[in-house]
Design a protein around this motif. Structure first.
Motif, PDB file in Angstrom:
ATOM      1  N   VAL A   7       0.850  -1.199   0.000  1.00 39.69           N
ATOM      2  CA  VAL A   7       0.000   0.000   0.000  1.00 39.69           C
ATOM      3  C   VAL A   7       0.883   1.245   0.000  1.00 39.69           C
ATOM      4  O   VAL A   7       0.634   2.206  -0.742  1.00 39.69           O
ATOM      5  N   LEU A   8       1.929   1.240   0.816  1.00 40.92           N
ATOM      6  CA  LEU A   8       2.834   2.388   0.866  1.00 40.92           C
ATOM      7  C   LEU A   8       3.448   2.674  -0.503  1.00 40.92           C
ATOM      8  O   LEU A   8       3.660   3.836  -0.872  1.00 40.92           O
ATOM      9  N   LEU A   9       3.717   1.623  -1.269  1.00 38.82           N
ATOM     10  CA  LEU A   9       4.366   1.804  -2.568  1.00 38.82           C
ATOM     11  C   LEU A   9       3.469   2.465  -3.605  1.00 38.82           C
ATOM     12  O   LEU A   9       3.953   2.849  -4.672  1.00 38.82           O
ATOM     13  N   THR A  10       2.177   2.609  -3.317  1.00 41.20           N
ATOM     14  CA  THR A  10       1.337   3.354  -4.262  1.00 41.20           C
ATOM     15  C   THR A  10       1.816   4.797  -4.405  1.00 41.20           C
ATOM     16  O   THR A  10       1.577   5.430  -5.434  1.00 41.20           O
ATOM     17  N   ALA A  11       2.506   5.306  -3.381  1.00 47.23           N
ATOM     18  CA  ALA A  11       3.072   6.659  -3.486  1.00 47.23           C
ATOM     19  C   ALA A  11       4.150   6.725  -4.559  1.00 47.23           C
ATOM     20  O   ALA A  11       4.300   7.734  -5.262  1.00 47.23           O
ATOM     21  N   LEU A  12       4.931   5.652  -4.699  1.00 53.16           N
ATOM     22  CA  LEU A  12       5.950   5.566  -5.758  1.00 53.16           C
ATOM     23  C   LEU A  12       5.305   5.350  -7.115  1.00 53.16           C
ATOM     24  O   LEU A  12       5.654   6.018  -8.104  1.00 53.16           O
ATOM     25  N   ILE A  13       4.364   4.437  -7.176  1.00 58.94           N
ATOM     26  CA  ILE A  13       3.723   4.085  -8.441  1.00 58.94           C
ATOM     27  C   ILE A  13       3.058   5.298  -9.079  1.00 58.94           C
ATOM     28  O   ILE A  13       3.169   5.523 -10.293  1.00 58.94           O
ATOM     29  N   HIS A  19      19.934   4.873  -1.257  1.00 56.34           N
ATOM     30  CA  HIS A  19      19.420   6.221  -0.961  1.00 56.34           C
ATOM     31  C   HIS A  19      18.796   6.194   0.429  1.00 56.34           C
ATOM     32  O   HIS A  19      17.625   5.853   0.599  1.00 56.34           O
ATOM     33  N   ALA A  20      19.575   6.543   1.409  1.00 57.89           N
ATOM     34  CA  ALA A  20      19.175   6.402   2.807  1.00 57.89           C
ATOM     35  C   ALA A  20      17.949   7.235   3.135  1.00 57.89           C
ATOM     36  O   ALA A  20      17.718   8.313   2.556  1.00 57.89           O
ATOM     37  N   LEU A  21      17.171   6.710   4.069  1.00 60.85           N
ATOM     38  CA  LEU A  21      16.022   7.436   4.585  1.00 60.85           C
ATOM     39  C   LEU A  21      16.495   8.743   5.215  1.00 60.85           C
ATOM     40  O   LEU A  21      17.492   8.772   5.957  1.00 60.85           O
ATOM     41  N   LEU A  22      15.825   9.841   4.931  1.00 59.46           N
ATOM     42  CA  LEU A  22      16.180  11.127   5.512  1.00 59.46           C
ATOM     43  C   LEU A  22      15.612  11.239   6.924  1.00 59.46           C
ATOM     44  O   LEU A  22      14.617  10.583   7.251  1.00 59.46           O
ATOM     45  N   PRO A  23      16.212  12.062   7.776  1.00 61.40           N
ATOM     46  CA  PRO A  23      15.717  12.200   9.147  1.00 61.40           C
ATOM     47  C   PRO A  23      14.240  12.611   9.178  1.00 61.40           C
ATOM     48  O   PRO A  23      13.843  13.583   8.531  1.00 61.40           O
ATOM     49  N   GLY A  24      13.436  11.851   9.891  1.00 57.32           N
ATOM     50  CA  GLY A  24      12.018  12.171  10.037  1.00 57.32           C
ATOM     51  C   GLY A  24      11.169  11.900   8.811  1.00 57.32           C
ATOM     52  O   GLY A  24       9.982  12.231   8.794  1.00 57.32           O
ATOM     53  N   GLN A  27       9.612   8.947   1.251  1.00 54.93           N
ATOM     54  CA  GLN A  27      10.804   8.290   0.716  1.00 54.93           C
ATOM     55  C   GLN A  27      10.546   7.764  -0.692  1.00 54.93           C
ATOM     56  O   GLN A  27      11.350   7.982  -1.613  1.00 54.93           O
ATOM     57  N   TRP A  28       9.430   7.065  -0.888  1.00 62.45           N
ATOM     58  CA  TRP A  28       9.115   6.521  -2.212  1.00 62.45           C
ATOM     59  C   TRP A  28       8.871   7.644  -3.216  1.00 62.45           C
ATOM     60  O   TRP A  28       9.262   7.539  -4.383  1.00 62.45           O
TER      61      TRP A  28
END
Length: 330
Positions: A2-8, A101-106, A112-113
């Protein structure tokens, strides 16, 4: 997934083409099939099975070879599936690997996606730059009229047609693992006595609502035990008959949800269902349910001995959070 829908959604806007997906497990196909921006879905049963023992892996490699190389975003947390891309001829210059590509703070997972979708591989990554302000941040799942029609028929069979609904998800994939519910690794366990207290509150607070207990088939018995403990009326255990498309439509239909941090929590946010969500060791800043509809989400996180622990959340905190929640239609 579900989170990956932001990337898609961002990749679809950039390339103006459907996004093909390679995935594993039983949930991805029914969840994502037909969603906006989704193209072909290639499924393997396991990423860790040796290649020559897995006909599913060999089939996916054949399909990817026939598809041809192109810009690819590798979103897995480990490298187990990377050899499948290499066998299919999708080499590193075509790949944006999330691990590089590391996760940014917060940073939230959907942010991220969204950021990764704007990073192009060194080869084959030419794309237009869409107006990101026109692509709302967060998760999104489309619920079709066919899904709503199927749900209406199912609700009628259960004498729930035209009833206002409140949903509860008490289990997670760790809950029934090895037949033990209270494993040290199950950091999403919350005691049944506390769930029962919340159920009694909901019954008193919303006398007109039916309350449904969600879950997968193995969680049906767990829900039955909770129902016996809570001893309230108009409580429905639907974990025995809840395929993913129906679950998503049910979340789209409900007035609110109480849940542990889980897949249904993210699906609920993606269809605009308000919710109270209990967190264990996972970071709410990273995994807080976030949907494009902006439905109200009340997040609770507890501590035990100074460490994040769902056991540190009492029933009164959940009841107070629900009392603050802006339900659908209010």
């Amino acid at each position: 997934m579900v989170l990956l829908t932001a990337l898609i959604r961002v990749l679809h806007a950039e390339f103006m083409l459907p996004v093909d997906i390679v995935t594993s497990g039983p949930w991805s196909e029914p969840l994502l099939r037909g969603q906006p921006g989704v193209g072909e879905i290639y499924c393997v049963c396991s990423r860790k099975t040796p290649y020559w023992l897995s006909r599913h892996q060999r089939r996916v490699v054949r399909q990817l070879r026939a598809r041809g190389s192109g810009p690819t975003w590798f979103c897995d947390g480990n490298q187990a599936a990377k050899p499948l891309l290499e066998r299919a001829g999708i080499t590193s210059q075509y790949i944006v690997d999330a691990r590089d590509h590391a996760l940014l703070p917060g940073e939230h997972a959907t942010q991220q996606w969204r950021r990764l979708a704007q990073i192009m591989p060194s080869v084959g990554g030419s794309a237009s730059r869409p107006n990101l302000e026109a692509i709302a941040p967060g998760c999104y799942l489309q619920v079709t009229q066919a899904q709503r029609g199927e749900l209406a028929g199912w609700l009628a069979l259960r004498d729930l047609a035209d009833r206002p609904l409140i949903l509860m998800q008490i289990g997670n994939k760790r809950t029934m693992r090895r037949g033990l519910r209270r494993l040290a690794v199950n950091n999403k366990y919350w005691p049944a006595t506390r769930w029962a207290e919340v159920l009694r509150f909901l019954r008193d607070r919303h006398p007109r609502h039916a309350i449904a207990l969600l879950g997968t088939g193995p969680e049906y018995q767990l829900n039955q035990e909770l129902a016996s403990l809570a001893k309230i009326t108009d409580l429905h255990n639907v974990a025995d008959d809840l395929p993913i498309p129906r679950l998503v439509a049910l979340l789209d239909r409900a007035d609110g949800l109480v849940t542990v941090d889980s897949g249904p929590a993210h699906a609920a946010a993606a269809v605009g269902c308000p919710q109270v969500v209990l967190f264990g060791k996972a970071l709410p800043s990273l995994y807080r349910p976030w949907g494009v509809a902006g439905a109200d989400v009340q997040v609770l996180a507890g501590q035990v001995n100074g460490e994040p622990d769902m056991q540190g959340i009492d029933a009164g905190s959940v009841i107070a959070a629900w009392s603050r929640l802006k339900l659908r239609g209010t």
